[in-house]
Design a protein around this motif. Structure first.
Motif, short mmCIF file in Angstrom:
data_model
loop_
_atom_site.label_atom_id
_atom_site.label_comp_id
_atom_site.label_asym_id
_atom_site.label_seq_id
_atom_site.Cartn_x
_atom_site.Cartn_y
_atom_site.Cartn_z
N ALA A 121 -16.47 0.15 -8.59
CA ALA A 121 -16.95 0.44 -9.94
C ALA A 121 -17.25 1.92 -10.13
O ALA A 121 -17.23 2.43 -11.24
N ALA A 122 -17.52 2.65 -9.03
CA ALA A 122 -17.86 4.08 -9.11
C ALA A 122 -16.62 4.97 -9.11
O ALA A 122 -16.73 6.17 -9.34
N VAL A 123 -15.45 4.39 -8.87
CA VAL A 123 -14.22 5.18 -8.85
C VAL A 123 -13.67 5.24 -10.27
O VAL A 123 -13.63 4.22 -10.96
N PRO A 124 -13.23 6.41 -10.72
CA PRO A 124 -12.68 6.51 -12.08
C PRO A 124 -11.56 5.49 -12.30
O PRO A 124 -10.70 5.30 -11.43
N ALA A 125 -11.58 4.84 -13.43
CA ALA A 125 -10.60 3.79 -13.73
C ALA A 125 -9.17 4.32 -13.68
O ALA A 125 -8.24 3.59 -13.37
N THR A 126 -8.99 5.60 -13.97
CA THR A 126 -7.65 6.17 -13.96
C THR A 126 -7.09 6.29 -12.55
O THR A 126 -5.88 6.42 -12.37
N ALA A 127 -7.94 6.23 -11.53
CA ALA A 127 -7.47 6.40 -10.15
C ALA A 127 -6.69 5.18 -9.65
O ALA A 127 -5.71 5.32 -8.94
N GLN A 128 -7.12 3.99 -10.02
CA GLN A 128 -6.47 2.76 -9.60
C GLN A 128 -6.13 2.77 -8.11
O GLN A 128 -4.97 2.70 -7.71
N GLY A 132 -17.54 4.08 -0.16
CA GLY A 132 -17.56 4.93 -1.35
C GLY A 132 -16.79 6.22 -1.13
O GLY A 132 -15.99 6.63 -1.97
N TRP A 133 -17.00 6.85 0.02
CA TRP A 133 -16.29 8.09 0.33
C TRP A 133 -14.80 7.83 0.45
O TRP A 133 -13.98 8.58 -0.07
N ALA A 134 -14.43 6.76 1.14
CA ALA A 134 -13.01 6.42 1.32
C ALA A 134 -12.33 6.18 -0.03
O ALA A 134 -11.20 6.62 -0.25
N LEU A 135 -13.01 5.50 -0.93
CA LEU A 135 -12.43 5.24 -2.26
C LEU A 135 -12.24 6.53 -3.04
O LEU A 135 -11.20 6.74 -3.67
N HIS A 136 -13.23 7.42 -2.98
CA HIS A 136 -13.10 8.71 -3.68
C HIS A 136 -11.99 9.55 -3.05
O HIS A 136 -11.21 10.19 -3.76
N GLU A 137 -11.92 9.56 -1.75
CA GLU A 137 -10.88 10.32 -1.04
C GLU A 137 -9.50 9.75 -1.38
O GLU A 137 -8.54 10.49 -1.61
N ALA A 138 -9.38 8.44 -1.40
CA ALA A 138 -8.11 7.80 -1.73
C ALA A 138 -7.70 8.12 -3.16
O ALA A 138 -6.52 8.36 -3.44
N ALA A 139 -8.65 8.14 -4.07
CA ALA A 139 -8.34 8.49 -5.46
C ALA A 139 -7.83 9.92 -5.55
O ALA A 139 -6.86 10.20 -6.28
N ALA A 140 -8.42 10.82 -4.79
CA ALA A 140 -8.01 12.23 -4.81
C ALA A 140 -6.63 12.42 -4.17
O ALA A 140 -5.87 13.28 -4.60
N ARG A 141 -6.32 11.63 -3.16
CA ARG A 141 -5.06 11.79 -2.42
C ARG A 141 -3.94 10.88 -2.91
O ARG A 141 -2.81 10.99 -2.44
N MET A 180 0.83 -1.18 0.00
CA MET A 180 0.00 0.00 0.00
C MET A 180 0.88 1.24 0.00
O MET A 180 2.04 1.20 0.39
N GLY A 181 0.26 2.36 -0.37
CA GLY A 181 0.99 3.62 -0.44
C GLY A 181 1.33 4.18 0.92
O GLY A 181 1.08 3.58 1.96
N ASP A 182 1.91 5.38 0.92
CA ASP A 182 2.30 6.03 2.16
C ASP A 182 1.11 6.50 2.98
O ASP A 182 1.20 6.61 4.20
N HIS A 183 0.03 6.83 2.34
CA HIS A 183 -1.17 7.33 3.01
C HIS A 183 -2.20 6.20 3.01
O HIS A 183 -2.51 5.64 1.96
N ARG A 184 -2.71 5.84 4.20
CA ARG A 184 -3.64 4.72 4.29
C ARG A 184 -4.93 5.15 4.97
O ARG A 184 -4.92 5.73 6.05
N ILE A 185 -6.04 4.84 4.31
CA ILE A 185 -7.37 5.11 4.83
C ILE A 185 -8.00 3.77 5.21
O ILE A 185 -8.14 2.90 4.35
N VAL A 186 -8.36 3.62 6.47
CA VAL A 186 -9.06 2.43 6.93
C VAL A 186 -10.54 2.75 6.94
O VAL A 186 -10.96 3.83 7.37
#
Length: 155
Positions: free
Chosen positions: A71-78, A21-30, A1-7
């Protein structure tokens, strides 16, 4: 996992789905990683259910919830997502797993204005006991939009 971890606590409820859903969107942004955790207890399972069946049911729930929300997270976010099913009381498990996390995300119940009822006992316990910031996602937040901010952030 990356340096920043959201549980994030995932329990098969609407609140757990919103939190994931919120955690996935936040992780994609960060550019973060997500660790999705489901706590389970055999003593709360159906009386005829074996320990192994209860654990497997928790694993299926977590796998299904992740598949639906990713599935709701943009594919580019990975967003890297780790899934963990841990036996124990939800608040204890989540606080322990999030001990060295950057953030713990939970869903609220959102049923009325009373603090305990809105947060739910697990969220309330985590807000009080977690060693990292806790974000509680309100019932108004929808995973496909950022129209509502988190209800509570404790740092």
């Amino acid at each position: 996992m990356g340096d920043h971890r959201i549980v994030v606590g995932v329990d098969g409820t609407d609140g757990g789905r919103r939190a994931l859903g919120w955690a996935l969107h936040e992780a994609a942004a960060r550019g973060s990683a997500v660790q999705a955790v489901t706590a389970w207890r055999w003593d709360t399972a159906e009386p005829t259910e074996s320990v192994e069946n209860a654990r497997q049911a928790a694993q299926r729930t977590l796998k299904d919830e992740i598949a639906a929300e990713i599935a709701a997270v943009p594919a580019t976010a990975q967003v890297p997502v780790a899934a963990e099913v841990v036996e124990g009381r939800a608040a204890d498990v989540l606080c322990r797993v999030a001990r060295d996390a950057d953030m713990l995300v939970l869903g609220s119940h959102g049923h009325d204005r009373v603090y305990h009822t809105v947060l739910g006992s697990t969220a309330q316990e985590c807000v009080e006991a977690a060693e990292c910031p806790v974000v509680v996602i309100p019932s108004a937040w929808r995973s496909r939009t950022r129209s509502a901010a988190p209800a509570l952030v404790r740092r």
